[in-house]
Design a protein around this motif. Structure first.
Motif, mmCIF file in Angstrom:
data_model
loop_
_atom_site.group_PDB
_atom_site.id
_atom_site.type_symbol
_atom_site.label_atom_id
_atom_site.label_comp_id
_atom_site.label_asym_id
_atom_site.label_seq_id
_atom_site.Cartn_x
_atom_site.Cartn_y
_atom_site.Cartn_z
ATOM 1 N N SER A 291 0.973 -1.225 0.474
ATOM 2 C CA SER A 291 0.122 -0.198 -0.222
ATOM 3 C C SER A 291 0.818 0.900 0.286
ATOM 4 O O SER A 291 2.186 0.984 0.026
ATOM 5 C CB SER A 291 -0.560 0.319 0.886
ATOM 6 N N GLY A 292 0.186 2.615 -0.304
ATOM 7 C CA GLY A 292 1.264 3.988 -0.264
ATOM 8 C C GLY A 292 0.873 4.201 -1.444
ATOM 9 O O GLY A 292 -0.303 4.234 -2.178
ATOM 10 N N ASN A 293 1.351 5.332 -1.655
ATOM 11 C CA ASN A 293 1.514 5.997 -3.021
ATOM 12 C C ASN A 293 2.343 6.189 -4.364
ATOM 13 O O ASN A 293 3.480 5.855 -3.336
ATOM 14 C CB ASN A 293 1.234 7.445 -3.206
ATOM 15 N N VAL A 294 1.979 5.817 -5.341
ATOM 16 C CA VAL A 294 3.709 5.831 -6.457
ATOM 17 C C VAL A 294 3.273 7.408 -7.011
ATOM 18 O O VAL A 294 2.264 8.062 -7.648
ATOM 19 C CB VAL A 294 3.610 4.496 -7.101
ATOM 20 N N LYS A 295 4.551 7.684 -6.462
ATOM 21 C CA LYS A 295 4.222 9.493 -7.956
ATOM 22 C C LYS A 295 4.689 9.618 -9.613
ATOM 23 O O LYS A 295 5.822 8.650 -9.580
ATOM 24 C CB LYS A 295 5.115 10.149 -7.567
ATOM 25 N N VAL A 296 4.131 9.306 -10.427
ATOM 26 C CA VAL A 296 4.677 9.189 -12.211
ATOM 27 C C VAL A 296 4.113 10.265 -12.836
ATOM 28 O O VAL A 296 3.583 11.447 -12.667
ATOM 29 C CB VAL A 296 3.538 8.428 -12.262
ATOM 30 N N ASP A 297 6.122 10.733 -13.094
ATOM 31 C CA ASP A 297 5.367 11.434 -14.542
ATOM 32 C C ASP A 297 6.208 10.962 -15.782
ATOM 33 O O ASP A 297 5.789 9.626 -16.069
ATOM 34 C CB ASP A 297 6.915 12.370 -14.273
ATOM 35 N N VAL A 298 4.738 11.484 -17.067
ATOM 36 C CA VAL A 298 4.922 10.699 -18.191
ATOM 37 C C VAL A 298 4.869 12.454 -19.035
ATOM 38 O O VAL A 298 4.670 13.163 -18.910
ATOM 39 C CB VAL A 298 3.604 10.462 -18.361
ATOM 40 N N ARG A 299 6.199 12.124 -20.077
ATOM 41 C CA ARG A 299 6.716 13.013 -20.753
ATOM 42 C C ARG A 299 6.907 11.789 -22.290
ATOM 43 O O ARG A 299 6.157 10.763 -22.184
ATOM 44 C CB ARG A 299 8.297 13.687 -20.224
ATOM 45 N N ALA A 300 6.818 13.252 -23.177
ATOM 46 C CA ALA A 300 6.740 13.502 -24.822
ATOM 47 C C ALA A 300 7.465 13.909 -25.662
ATOM 48 O O ALA A 300 7.988 14.747 -25.422
ATOM 49 C CB ALA A 300 5.618 12.221 -25.202
ATOM 50 N N GLU A 301 7.861 13.282 -26.344
ATOM 51 C CA GLU A 301 9.200 13.908 -27.626
ATOM 52 C C GLU A 301 8.604 13.568 -29.250
ATOM 53 O O GLU A 301 8.503 12.026 -29.049
ATOM 54 C CB GLU A 301 10.770 13.607 -27.291
ATOM 55 N N ALA A 302 8.810 14.138 -29.775
ATOM 56 C CA ALA A 302 7.859 13.695 -31.630
ATOM 57 C C ALA A 302 9.357 14.056 -32.012
ATOM 58 O O ALA A 302 9.941 15.268 -31.460
ATOM 59 C CB ALA A 302 7.282 14.580 -32.678
ATOM 60 N N VAL A 303 9.395 13.231 -32.919
ATOM 61 C CA VAL A 303 11.516 13.484 -33.261
ATOM 62 C C VAL A 303 10.216 13.112 -35.611
ATOM 63 O O VAL A 303 10.218 11.916 -35.606
ATOM 64 C CB VAL A 303 11.912 12.508 -33.416
ATOM 65 N N GLY A 304 10.973 14.020 -36.408
ATOM 66 C CA GLY A 304 10.644 14.028 -37.483
ATOM 67 C C GLY A 304 11.823 13.089 -38.401
ATOM 68 O O GLY A 304 12.719 13.109 -37.975
ATOM 69 N N ALA A 305 11.237 13.124 -39.625
ATOM 70 C CA ALA A 305 12.140 12.987 -40.444
ATOM 71 C C ALA A 305 13.196 14.036 -40.698
ATOM 72 O O ALA A 305 13.678 15.412 -40.912
ATOM 73 C CB ALA A 305 11.923 12.763 -42.196
ATOM 74 N N GLY A 306 14.655 13.734 -40.596
ATOM 75 C CA GLY A 306 16.050 14.197 -40.671
ATOM 76 C C GLY A 306 16.579 15.544 -39.092
ATOM 77 O O GLY A 306 16.689 15.747 -39.787
ATOM 78 N N GLU A 307 14.609 14.712 -37.834
ATOM 79 C CA GLU A 307 15.362 15.422 -37.099
ATOM 80 C C GLU A 307 15.951 14.736 -35.578
ATOM 81 O O GLU A 307 15.885 12.799 -36.464
ATOM 82 C CB GLU A 307 14.122 15.942 -36.356
ATOM 83 N N SER A 308 16.447 14.857 -35.034
ATOM 84 C CA SER A 308 17.156 14.573 -33.719
ATOM 85 C C SER A 308 16.145 14.219 -32.526
ATOM 86 O O SER A 308 16.072 15.815 -32.744
ATOM 87 C CB SER A 308 18.462 14.239 -33.676
ATOM 88 N N PRO A 309 16.494 13.579 -31.914
ATOM 89 C CA PRO A 309 15.516 13.709 -30.292
ATOM 90 C C PRO A 309 16.127 14.756 -29.274
ATOM 91 O O PRO A 309 18.040 14.596 -29.554
ATOM 92 C CB PRO A 309 16.416 12.753 -29.178
ATOM 93 N N SER A 310 16.255 15.807 -28.960
ATOM 94 C CA SER A 310 16.521 16.626 -28.516
ATOM 95 C C SER A 310 16.199 17.135 -26.972
ATOM 96 O O SER A 310 17.262 18.151 -26.031
ATOM 97 C CB SER A 310 15.948 18.418 -29.090
ATOM 98 N N GLY A 311 15.426 16.757 -26.419
ATOM 99 C CA GLY A 311 14.994 16.628 -25.324
ATOM 100 C C GLY A 311 13.070 16.441 -25.034
ATOM 101 O O GLY A 311 12.281 16.998 -26.170
ATOM 102 N N TRP A 312 12.848 15.900 -23.649
ATOM 103 C CA TRP A 312 11.548 15.477 -23.101
ATOM 104 C C TRP A 312 11.226 16.609 -23.028
ATOM 105 O O TRP A 312 11.155 18.079 -22.900
ATOM 106 C CB TRP A 312 11.021 14.754 -22.312
ATOM 107 N N GLY A 313 9.835 17.008 -23.662
ATOM 108 C CA GLY A 313 8.303 18.008 -22.942
ATOM 109 C C GLY A 313 8.344 18.383 -21.713
ATOM 110 O O GLY A 313 8.703 16.993 -21.196
#
Length: 370
Positions: free
Chosen positions: A276-298
């Motif tokens: 029992s207890g609480n869990v803290k959850v974070d969700v992030r996303a990033e979009a990467v298109g053609a010719g792009e590279s990942p640059s950081g989460w939102g």
């Protein structure tokens, strides 16, 4: 309910367009099985009458179907008349040309181009998708008063021009339809139609990502995929385990639908814990298109979930609104990170967290991306 009313006193056109002296009951029965398999919820029956031109007979027949304790709210009546098929929804409706097989377009969207006057009532369906865009000042003439159509703007925006002599639009103003928007119209007679309602085109499409397709992050990642070693007589639960003492995370990847409309995306994580207890959850996303590279989460969407003491009892974060980093567009790759922030003071569960799946819900403009 779809009812085929067949004229047994006249030569008919079969499914291949050939004339036949035989009753069409056998032909229709073959199509009935196909249609009922493809369109569950459209029960079909066949009836033969001596003269389908006897409107009083037809109206009385439908009236009986729509009355009494077991009445049908909507009857779709198809009858043969001098080589044409006519659909009837409570009043005479849309004309279908032969062969018989063309009737089944009545359940499908038919693409057509826009024009100043578009004869939408004359196509072999009650659903018209207009692809060329532009402005339409008239919808043409229907065979009977009361016929209804559903119009959808295709890949290009469309405008229905308000005109008391042609199209009656809500608020007596021109009606713009964005791609995917729909308008239900009814023919009033005298080449005049009215817009009954407008159905916005934006829809939500959910994609479930099972845990087997979710990977621990290379740095600061959770533990590898494992399971509860259940007996073969019950389902085996697979999951990723997240530490109860330090922050750790996992990520998933999917392709955004081509009809993605832009904007926020909803992410739901299915999880559990052994205590029992609480869990803290974070969700992030990033979009990467053609010719792009990942640059950081939102930016993170954060929630705290109360987990039960029963081992493996599934809980949900609920749908969290996530704004992806980058410039997300249809066809691009979307990366989603789920993090348990066990070092945060609001995370009080003393046991490891299980992650079962991620459900990503995306706004789209069309029913199909095909």
């Amino acid at each position: 309910m779809t009812v085929f009313v067949l004229d047994n006193a006249r030569n008919q056109t079969d499914a291949n367009g050939a004339q036949t002296d035989a009753s069409l009951v056998d032909i229709v029965e073959g199509y009935r099985q196909i249609v009922q398999a493809a369109y569950v919820g459209f029960p079909i029956m066949c009836v033969e009458v001596d003269d389908v031109n006897a409107w009083s007979h037809i109206e009385g027949f439908v009236g009986r179907l729509q009355s009494g304790p077991n009445r049908l709210e909507k009857v779709r009546l198809i009858f043969s008349d001098t080589g044409s098929w006519i659909a009837w929804n409570g009043s005479p409706g849309i004309i279908f040309s032969t062969p018989l097989s063309e009737h089944f377009n009545g359940f499908d969207w038919i693409d057509t181009d826009a024009a100043a006057t578009t004869e939408v009532y004359k196509i072999a369906s009650d659903r018209a998708r207009i692809n060329a865009g532009g402005t339409i000042g008239s919808l043409g003439t229907a065979p009977v008063v009361g016929a209804e159509m559903l119009i959808e703007a295709g890949d290009t925006a469309l405008t229905l021009t308000h005109n008391a002599a042609a199209i009656l639009c809500p608020g007596e103003k021109d009606l713009p339809l964005a791609p995917g928007d729909r308008a239900r119209v009814r023919y009033l007679g005298g080449s005049v139609s009215e817009v009954l309602e407008v159905l916005p085109g934006s829809r939500m499409h959910s994609i479930s990502i099972p845990v087997a397709s979710i990977l621990p992050s290379p740095n600061g990642g959770c533990e590898s995929l494992t399971n509860d070693s259940a007996a073969s007589t019950v389902a085996t639960l697979e999951f990723l385990l997240f530490s109860a003492s330090t922050a750790n995370h996992a990520q998933a990847q999917l392709t955004l639908p081509k009809s993605y409309t832009g904007g926020d995306i909803l992410v739901e994580a299915l999880l559990a814990s052994n205590g029992s207890g609480n869990v803290k959850v974070d969700v992030r996303a990033e979009a990467v298109g053609a010719g792009e590279s990942p640059s950081g989460w939102g930016d993170a969407a954060t929630t705290t979930v109360a987990v039960g003491a029963t081992a493996g009892a599934q809980k949900s974060t609920g749908r969290l609104t996530v704004t992806p980093a980058g410039t997300p567009a249809g066809g691009e790759e979307l990366f989603v990170q789920v993090k348990r922030d066990a070092a945060d003071g609001t995370d009080t569960a003393a046991d490891k967290m299980r992650l079962y799946a991620i459900i990503v819900t995306i706004p789209v403009s069309k029913e199909s991306d095909a």
